[in-house]
Structure formats: structure tokens, C-alpha cells
Write a protein that holds these residues in place. Structure first.
Motif, PDB file in Angstrom:
ATOM      1  N   ALA A 104      38.456   2.912   4.403  1.00 13.62           N
ATOM      2  CA  ALA A 104      38.007   3.636   5.593  1.00 13.62           C
ATOM      3  C   ALA A 104      39.189   4.072   6.448  1.00 13.62           C
ATOM      4  O   ALA A 104      39.172   5.166   7.034  1.00 13.62           O
ATOM      5  CB  ALA A 104      37.064   2.757   6.405  1.00 13.62           C
ATOM      6  N   ARG A 105      40.216   3.245   6.513  1.00 14.72           N
ATOM      7  CA  ARG A 105      41.404   3.649   7.272  1.00 14.72           C
ATOM      8  C   ARG A 105      42.064   4.872   6.637  1.00 14.72           C
ATOM      9  O   ARG A 105      42.619   5.727   7.334  1.00 14.72           O
ATOM     10  CB  ARG A 105      42.381   2.475   7.382  1.00 14.72           C
ATOM     11  CG  ARG A 105      41.963   1.459   8.448  1.00 14.72           C
ATOM     12  CD  ARG A 105      42.998   0.370   8.643  1.00 14.72           C
ATOM     13  NE  ARG A 105      42.871  -0.669   7.639  1.00 14.72           N
ATOM     14  CZ  ARG A 105      42.044  -1.720   7.739  1.00 14.72           C
ATOM     15  NH1 ARG A 105      41.274  -1.845   8.806  1.00 14.72           N
ATOM     16  NH2 ARG A 105      41.983  -2.641   6.799  1.00 14.72           N
ATOM     17  N   GLY A 106      41.981   4.961   5.313  1.00 12.45           N
ATOM     18  CA  GLY A 106      42.475   6.166   4.653  1.00 12.45           C
ATOM     19  C   GLY A 106      41.678   7.390   5.038  1.00 12.45           C
ATOM     20  O   GLY A 106      42.242   8.483   5.221  1.00 12.45           O
ATOM     21  N   VAL A 107      40.360   7.239   5.185  1.00 16.13           N
ATOM     22  CA  VAL A 107      39.507   8.351   5.598  1.00 16.13           C
ATOM     23  C   VAL A 107      39.867   8.809   7.002  1.00 16.13           C
ATOM     24  O   VAL A 107      40.029  10.003   7.275  1.00 16.13           O
ATOM     25  CB  VAL A 107      38.020   7.934   5.529  1.00 16.13           C
ATOM     26  CG1 VAL A 107      37.138   9.008   6.168  1.00 16.13           C
ATOM     27  CG2 VAL A 107      37.597   7.693   4.085  1.00 16.13           C
ATOM     28  N   VAL A 108      40.001   7.859   7.934  1.00 13.56           N
ATOM     29  CA  VAL A 108      40.337   8.209   9.316  1.00 13.56           C
ATOM     30  C   VAL A 108      41.734   8.818   9.392  1.00 13.56           C
ATOM     31  O   VAL A 108      41.979   9.757  10.165  1.00 13.56           O
ATOM     32  CB  VAL A 108      40.223   6.983  10.229  1.00 13.56           C
ATOM     33  CG1 VAL A 108      40.767   7.286  11.633  1.00 13.56           C
ATOM     34  CG2 VAL A 108      38.765   6.540  10.330  1.00 13.56           C
ATOM     35  N   THR A 109      42.642   8.328   8.581  1.00 10.49           N
ATOM     36  CA  THR A 109      43.990   8.905   8.553  1.00 10.49           C
ATOM     37  C   THR A 109      43.940  10.366   8.152  1.00 10.49           C
ATOM     38  O   THR A 109      44.657  11.210   8.719  1.00 10.49           O
ATOM     39  CB  THR A 109      44.888   8.112   7.589  1.00 10.49           C
ATOM     40  OG1 THR A 109      45.034   6.768   8.075  1.00 10.49           O
ATOM     41  CG2 THR A 109      46.273   8.750   7.488  1.00 10.49           C
ATOM     42  N   GLN A 110      43.070  10.717   7.194  1.00 11.12           N
ATOM     43  CA  GLN A 110      42.911  12.122   6.809  1.00 11.12           C
ATOM     44  C   GLN A 110      42.446  12.967   7.992  1.00 11.12           C
ATOM     45  O   GLN A 110      42.924  14.082   8.209  1.00 11.12           O
ATOM     46  CB  GLN A 110      41.894  12.242   5.675  1.00 11.12           C
ATOM     47  CG  GLN A 110      42.371  11.729   4.327  1.00 11.12           C
ATOM     48  CD  GLN A 110      41.312  11.956   3.259  1.00 11.12           C
ATOM     49  OE1 GLN A 110      40.779  13.056   3.127  1.00 11.12           O
ATOM     50  NE2 GLN A 110      41.000  10.924   2.505  1.00 11.12           N
ATOM     51  N   ILE A 111      41.504  12.420   8.765  1.00 10.84           N
ATOM     52  CA  ILE A 111      41.007  13.153   9.927  1.00 10.84           C
ATOM     53  C   ILE A 111      42.108  13.346  10.957  1.00 10.84           C
ATOM     54  O   ILE A 111      42.314  14.450  11.482  1.00 10.84           O
ATOM     55  CB  ILE A 111      39.808  12.413  10.557  1.00 10.84           C
ATOM     56  CG1 ILE A 111      38.637  12.371   9.565  1.00 10.84           C
ATOM     57  CG2 ILE A 111      39.379  13.083  11.860  1.00 10.84           C
ATOM     58  CD1 ILE A 111      37.472  11.513  10.033  1.00 10.84           C
ATOM     59  N   LEU A 112      42.842  12.289  11.244  1.00 15.22           N
ATOM     60  CA  LEU A 112      43.893  12.372  12.258  1.00 15.22           C
ATOM     61  C   LEU A 112      45.035  13.272  11.801  1.00 15.22           C
ATOM     62  O   LEU A 112      45.663  13.951  12.625  1.00 15.22           O
ATOM     63  CB  LEU A 112      44.407  10.973  12.598  1.00 15.22           C
ATOM     64  CG  LEU A 112      43.387  10.018  13.229  1.00 15.22           C
ATOM     65  CD1 LEU A 112      44.027   8.668  13.504  1.00 15.22           C
ATOM     66  CD2 LEU A 112      42.787  10.604  14.493  1.00 15.22           C
TER      67      LEU A 112
END
Length: 297
Positions: A104-112
Motif C-alpha cells: 500500500a505504501r508503494g501505491v501511495v508513493t505512486q500517487i505522491l
């Protein structure tokens, strides 16, 4: 299903299930849900990954939500409405939320990475998460950015309680204030640098007041991020399946599958200015800003 995340013989499955599961296993293989290799059965690779503890979303909750949808469709056909219990609200919230973990942190990193303005605003700033559900986005982001301070607003107390437990497990309760309340009633004591609005879950009659609250809560120049969660498919088979959740959502007064252009127009009418829209791997998102000149007083 979780048991089949690892290769199992038919005998092992039967012992686990408590009945002879040969026909069930054959059906799972026939539907492409499981595979048989060297006499053992295992979930198909993507499904096994989705059910693993490291998956970014709760796949089991997605299965529960599919069963819930069947009941809701029946309710709408019989009565024209579809109420949701507190427990069902938890299932829905879990089915769409990130599970705070490395994936999930990888997903949020993509957004940021796609929206650096959001990263700049909240790295050492204040985020308001409106309609946060079980806290998938806000808690995952807090675990990534140790300087972030956030307030989370969730209407259903039972759903907010799950977010509180997740925050405790992550050790971020000192930085994420989770409130069970109607977002329209929130009054910010200090302005926020950014807002994430889970807009698909806000009924039509609540949206104007919610947007007015968001505008009051943002500092002039503060940013608002939204996502288009659903989109009408172009494939005929997919469109047929799409009609069922749309039927339920409309019975609940929810703006199901509104286009991003329509969402942007709605938010611009509430006093925000569009910065840009983006198409990323996770879907379509829009970044808007409270204009600097909108400072009141």
C-alpha cells in the motif's frame, strides 16, 4: 480460499474443509480460480497474491462485498431502496481501502510522485481526510511521512473504530486524529494544507455542504485531491455487470461513476480552481486548489 494460497493435496483440502472437496476443487480449476500442478491445488497466482497478508487491499472484503451487492440488488428490486447496516458499512469500507503495508505504501508513493504538490503540502503539513473509511489512504500516508499531521472524518462510528485500531497498530495515533462525525459539521481550528475527499461515498444531498466545509478548512492556496473511483465500461459484458452496482448506488443517492469532468465542474462551482487532471495506473485523479484570493475577512 486462503488455505489454497499454498499448494495443497485434495486430501489436505478435505481435512481442512471437513468434507470431500474434489468437485469444489475441479470447479475452481475449471473457472481459472485455482490451478493443479503435480497433484496439488493452489490459487491462481494473482488471486494468491491478492489474498496474501502483504496485499495492498483486502480481497476477502471484496468477496464479502460482492455477496452484499447481491442482497442489495434484491432490496432495490423489492422496495426501491437499499439500507446498509453498520457491519455492512465496515465491509464496504474495507473492500475499497488500502491495507497499510509495504504494498500500500508503494501505491501511495505512486500517487505522491504523480502529484508532487500534495507531497510538498503534507510532508510537514496538515491533511484533512474527508470520508476516510477505515483510513487506508491517510494511515498509509502517515506511515510514509513522519512529519504529517492529519484529521480523519468518518460518518459511521463502527468504521471509524476500525481506523482507530489500525492507527494504533501503526503507532500513529499521536499524529492522526480520527473522528466519527458528519463531515458537514466539522469546524477547523487551524487551516489545513491539503484535503483528500473520498467523494464517491457522499450522497447528492450532502455534497454541497461538504465542499463548503472543505473550502473553509483549507488555507488559501491549499489543495484538494479527488479520484474518479468508477467509470462506465465500453465492453458490453462489463457494462452488463456495471448496471448492478449502479442500480444500488442510485437507490442510495450516490453519484456512481460520475466522470472526472463532471466532478471537476461540481468542485469548481464550489469555489475551487482546477490545477490539472491526471491518468495514472490507479485511475483518474484531479488536483484542485482553493484560490489565494479567496481569503475571507
Amino acid at each position: 480460499m486462503t488455505f489454497l494460497s499454498e499448494p495443497r493435496t485434495a486430501e489436505e483440502v478435505a481435512e481442512f474443509a471437513g468434507y470431500s472437496a474434489g468437485e469444489v476443487l475441479d470447479a475452481l480449476v475449471a473457472q481459472g480460480i485455482a490451478v493443479r500442478v503435480d497433484g496439488k491445488y493452489q490459487l491462481e497466482g494473482q488471486l494468491a497474491g491478492a489474498l496474501s497478508a502483504g496485499a495492498p487491499v483486502d480481497f476477502a472484503a471484496q468477496i464479502e462485498r460482492a455477496a452484499l451487492l447481491a442482497r442489495q440488488v434484491g432490496d432495490v428490486v423489492r422496495t426501491g431502496a437499499s439500507a446498509v447496516t453498520a457491519g455492512e458499512s465496515v465491509v464496504i469500507a474495507r473492500s475499497v481501502a488500502l491495507t497499510p503495508n509495504d504494498a500500500a505504501r508503494g501505491v501511495v508513493t505512486q500517487i505522491l510522485d504523480a502529484v508532487p504538490e500534495m507531497r510538498d503540502a503534507i510532508t510537514d503539513g496538515h491533511l484533512l481526510d474527508v470520508g476516510s473509511g477505515v483510513g487506508g489512504f491517510v494511515l498509509t500516508t502517515a506511515s510514509l511521512l513522519p512529519g504529517l499531521r492529519a484529521t480523519s472524518l468518518e460518518l459511521v462510528p463502527e468504521v471509524a473504530a476500525v481506523a482507530v485500531e489500525r492507527a494504533k497498530a501503526l503507532g500513529v495515533t499521536d499524529r492522526v486524529d480520527i473522528r466519527a462525525m458528519d463531515a458537514r459539521d466539522f469546524e477547523a481550528l487551524t487551516p489545513y494544507d491539503a484535503v483528500f475527499w473520498a467523494q464517491p461515498f457522499f450522497p447528492e444531498q450532502t455534497r454541497a455542504a461538504t465542499l463548503a466545509m472543505i473550502r473553509r478548512s483549507l488555507r488559501p492556496g491549499g489543495i484538494l485531491l479527488i479520484q474518479q473511483l468508477d467509470a462506465e465500461p465500453t465492453d458490453d459484458d462489463a457494462r452488463a455487470a456495471f448496471t448492478l452496482p449502479r442500480l444500488v448506488a442510485r437507490a442510495q443517492g450516490l453519484p456512481f461513476a460520475r466522470t472526472l469532468d463532471e466532478l471537476v465542474a461540481e468542485i469548481e462551482a464550489a469555489g475551487f480552481a482546477l490545477v490539472r487532471t491526471l491518468d495514472i495506473d490507479l485511475g483518474r485523479i484531479a488536483l484542485l486548489r482553493r484560490p489565494e484570493e479567496s481569503r475571507e475577512g
